[in-house]
Scaffold this motif. Structure first.
Motif, PDB file in Angstrom:
ATOM      1  N   GLN A  41     -47.993 -12.717  25.502  1.00  0.00           N
ATOM      2  CA  GLN A  41     -48.962 -12.689  26.602  1.00  0.00           C
ATOM      3  C   GLN A  41     -50.323 -12.184  26.130  1.00  0.00           C
ATOM      4  O   GLN A  41     -51.362 -12.731  26.513  1.00  0.00           O
ATOM      5  CB  GLN A  41     -48.433 -11.829  27.747  1.00  0.00           C
ATOM      6  N   ILE A  42     -50.322 -11.151  25.312  1.00  0.00           N
ATOM      7  CA  ILE A  42     -51.587 -10.624  24.786  1.00  0.00           C
ATOM      8  C   ILE A  42     -52.247 -11.656  23.878  1.00  0.00           C
ATOM      9  O   ILE A  42     -53.474 -11.834  23.918  1.00  0.00           O
ATOM     10  CB  ILE A  42     -51.364  -9.283  24.060  1.00  0.00           C
ATOM     11  N   ASP A  43     -51.467 -12.353  23.080  1.00  0.00           N
ATOM     12  CA  ASP A  43     -52.031 -13.388  22.210  1.00  0.00           C
ATOM     13  C   ASP A  43     -52.731 -14.474  23.016  1.00  0.00           C
ATOM     14  O   ASP A  43     -53.786 -14.975  22.623  1.00  0.00           O
ATOM     15  CB  ASP A  43     -50.944 -14.003  21.327  1.00  0.00           C
ATOM     16  N   VAL A  44     -52.157 -14.832  24.171  1.00  0.00           N
ATOM     17  CA  VAL A  44     -52.778 -15.840  25.043  1.00  0.00           C
ATOM     18  C   VAL A  44     -54.111 -15.314  25.578  1.00  0.00           C
ATOM     19  O   VAL A  44     -55.117 -16.023  25.578  1.00  0.00           O
ATOM     20  CB  VAL A  44     -51.828 -16.220  26.197  1.00  0.00           C
ATOM     21  N   VAL A  45     -54.132 -14.054  26.017  1.00  0.00           N
ATOM     22  CA  VAL A  45     -55.366 -13.472  26.544  1.00  0.00           C
ATOM     23  C   VAL A  45     -56.430 -13.409  25.452  1.00  0.00           C
ATOM     24  O   VAL A  45     -57.586 -13.772  25.676  1.00  0.00           O
ATOM     25  CB  VAL A  45     -55.102 -12.067  27.142  1.00  0.00           C
ATOM     26  N   VAL A  46     -56.052 -12.974  24.266  1.00  0.00           N
ATOM     27  CA  VAL A  46     -57.003 -12.892  23.148  1.00  0.00           C
ATOM     28  C   VAL A  46     -57.546 -14.277  22.817  1.00  0.00           C
ATOM     29  O   VAL A  46     -58.750 -14.450  22.600  1.00  0.00           O
ATOM     30  CB  VAL A  46     -56.340 -12.237  21.914  1.00  0.00           C
ATOM     31  N   ALA A  47     -56.688 -15.272  22.804  1.00  0.00           N
ATOM     32  CA  ALA A  47     -57.136 -16.640  22.507  1.00  0.00           C
ATOM     33  C   ALA A  47     -58.132 -17.133  23.559  1.00  0.00           C
ATOM     34  O   ALA A  47     -59.081 -17.855  23.228  1.00  0.00           O
ATOM     35  CB  ALA A  47     -55.931 -17.580  22.435  1.00  0.00           C
ATOM     36  N   ASN A  48     -57.941 -16.722  24.802  1.00  0.00           N
ATOM     37  CA  ASN A  48     -58.878 -17.112  25.865  1.00  0.00           C
ATOM     38  C   ASN A  48     -60.179 -16.322  25.806  1.00  0.00           C
ATOM     39  O   ASN A  48     -61.206 -16.784  26.302  1.00  0.00           O
ATOM     40  CB  ASN A  48     -58.239 -16.947  27.242  1.00  0.00           C
ATOM     41  N   LEU A  49     -60.159 -15.142  25.220  1.00  0.00           N
ATOM     42  CA  LEU A  49     -61.373 -14.338  25.102  1.00  0.00           C
ATOM     43  C   LEU A  49     -62.275 -14.812  23.963  1.00  0.00           C
ATOM     44  O   LEU A  49     -63.491 -14.643  24.034  1.00  0.00           O
ATOM     45  CB  LEU A  49     -61.029 -12.862  24.891  1.00  0.00           C
ATOM     46  N   GLU A  50     -61.707 -15.396  22.941  1.00  0.00           N
ATOM     47  CA  GLU A  50     -62.506 -15.821  21.781  1.00  0.00           C
ATOM     48  C   GLU A  50     -63.636 -16.777  22.171  1.00  0.00           C
ATOM     49  O   GLU A  50     -64.777 -16.572  21.750  1.00  0.00           O
ATOM     50  CB  GLU A  50     -61.608 -16.415  20.700  1.00  0.00           C
ATOM     51  N   PRO A  51     -63.372 -17.809  22.998  1.00  0.00           N
ATOM     52  CA  PRO A  51     -64.490 -18.673  23.401  1.00  0.00           C
ATOM     53  C   PRO A  51     -65.551 -17.921  24.207  1.00  0.00           C
ATOM     54  O   PRO A  51     -66.728 -18.265  24.155  1.00  0.00           O
ATOM     55  CB  PRO A  51     -63.835 -19.756  24.257  1.00  0.00           C
ATOM     56  N   LEU A  52     -65.134 -16.893  24.948  1.00  0.00           N
ATOM     57  CA  LEU A  52     -66.102 -16.110  25.713  1.00  0.00           C
ATOM     58  C   LEU A  52     -67.081 -15.393  24.795  1.00  0.00           C
ATOM     59  O   LEU A  52     -68.258 -15.247  25.124  1.00  0.00           O
ATOM     60  CB  LEU A  52     -65.389 -15.107  26.623  1.00  0.00           C
ATOM     61  N   GLN A  53     -66.615 -14.956  23.636  1.00  0.00           N
ATOM     62  CA  GLN A  53     -67.512 -14.327  22.670  1.00  0.00           C
ATOM     63  C   GLN A  53     -68.554 -15.332  22.189  1.00  0.00           C
ATOM     64  O   GLN A  53     -69.730 -14.998  22.056  1.00  0.00           O
ATOM     65  CB  GLN A  53     -66.729 -13.770  21.477  1.00  0.00           C
ATOM     66  N   THR A  54     -68.135 -16.551  21.938  1.00  0.00           N
ATOM     67  CA  THR A  54     -69.062 -17.597  21.503  1.00  0.00           C
ATOM     68  C   THR A  54     -70.082 -17.884  22.593  1.00  0.00           C
ATOM     69  O   THR A  54     -71.291 -17.961  22.319  1.00  0.00           O
ATOM     70  CB  THR A  54     -68.287 -18.880  21.144  1.00  0.00           C
ATOM     71  N   ILE A  55     -69.610 -18.023  23.821  1.00  0.00           N
ATOM     72  CA  ILE A  55     -70.509 -18.285  24.948  1.00  0.00           C
ATOM     73  C   ILE A  55     -71.506 -17.138  25.103  1.00  0.00           C
ATOM     74  O   ILE A  55     -72.699 -17.361  25.305  1.00  0.00           O
ATOM     75  CB  ILE A  55     -69.708 -18.503  26.240  1.00  0.00           C
ATOM     76  N   SER A  56     -71.032 -15.925  24.987  1.00  0.00           N
ATOM     77  CA  SER A  56     -71.906 -14.761  25.097  1.00  0.00           C
ATOM     78  C   SER A  56     -73.002 -14.803  24.032  1.00  0.00           C
ATOM     79  O   SER A  56     -74.167 -14.511  24.318  1.00  0.00           O
ATOM     80  CB  SER A  56     -71.083 -13.475  24.953  1.00  0.00           C
ATOM     81  N   GLY A  57     -72.640 -15.184  22.820  1.00  0.00           N
ATOM     82  CA  GLY A  57     -73.629 -15.300  21.747  1.00  0.00           C
ATOM     83  C   GLY A  57     -74.677 -16.353  22.051  1.00  0.00           C
ATOM     84  O   GLY A  57     -75.878 -16.141  21.821  1.00  0.00           O
ATOM     85  N   HIS A  58     -74.254 -17.487  22.601  1.00  0.00           N
ATOM     86  CA  HIS A  58     -75.194 -18.551  22.962  1.00  0.00           C
ATOM     87  C   HIS A  58     -76.134 -18.087  24.075  1.00  0.00           C
ATOM     88  O   HIS A  58     -77.323 -18.389  24.063  1.00  0.00           O
ATOM     89  CB  HIS A  58     -74.457 -19.815  23.391  1.00  0.00           C
TER      90      HIS A  58
END
Length: 108
Positions: A41-58
């Motif tokens: 479950q944590i791995d799924v949440v982490v995988a969903n957070l990774e794109p958010l980091q990219t979006i935040s950078g943009h």
């Protein structure tokens, strides 16, 4: 207490669960399954957070660009700036914000 990004916290929790899972597996296979489920479950949440980091950078890049444009417009004072020039400065930023908003809506 230092506030850390959720991605960092979840990664640390995931690592701790993985270590505990190994120890618990020896004592109780049932508890090991619970730990494994938590890890997944944590791995799924982490995988969903990774794109958010990219979006935040943009979004940060767009924000800095908009600040530069605002500084430019502010320093122009009484000088005439055509609407077409302002449009050409803002249109790529609008497109980038729109693109990141689309990415965000796919995640959320």
């Amino acid at each position: 207490m230092i506030k850390k990004p959720p991605f960092v916290v979840l990664s640390k929790i995931s690592d701790q669960i993985a270590r505990l899972e190994t120890e618990v597996a020896v004592a109780s296979p049932t508890l090991a399954n619970v730990y494994n489920d938590l890890q997944c479950q944590i791995d799924v949440v982490v995988a969903n957070l990774e794109p958010l980091q990219t979006i935040s950078g943009h979004i940060e890049i767009v924000e800095r660009s908009m600040e530069t444009i605002l500084d430019f417009l502010s320093s122009s004072g009484d000088k005439s700036i055509s609407a077409a020039n302002v449009y050409s400065l803002l249109e790529p930023l609008h497109a980038k914000i729109h693109q990141q908003g689309e990415q965000l809506r796919k995640i959320v």
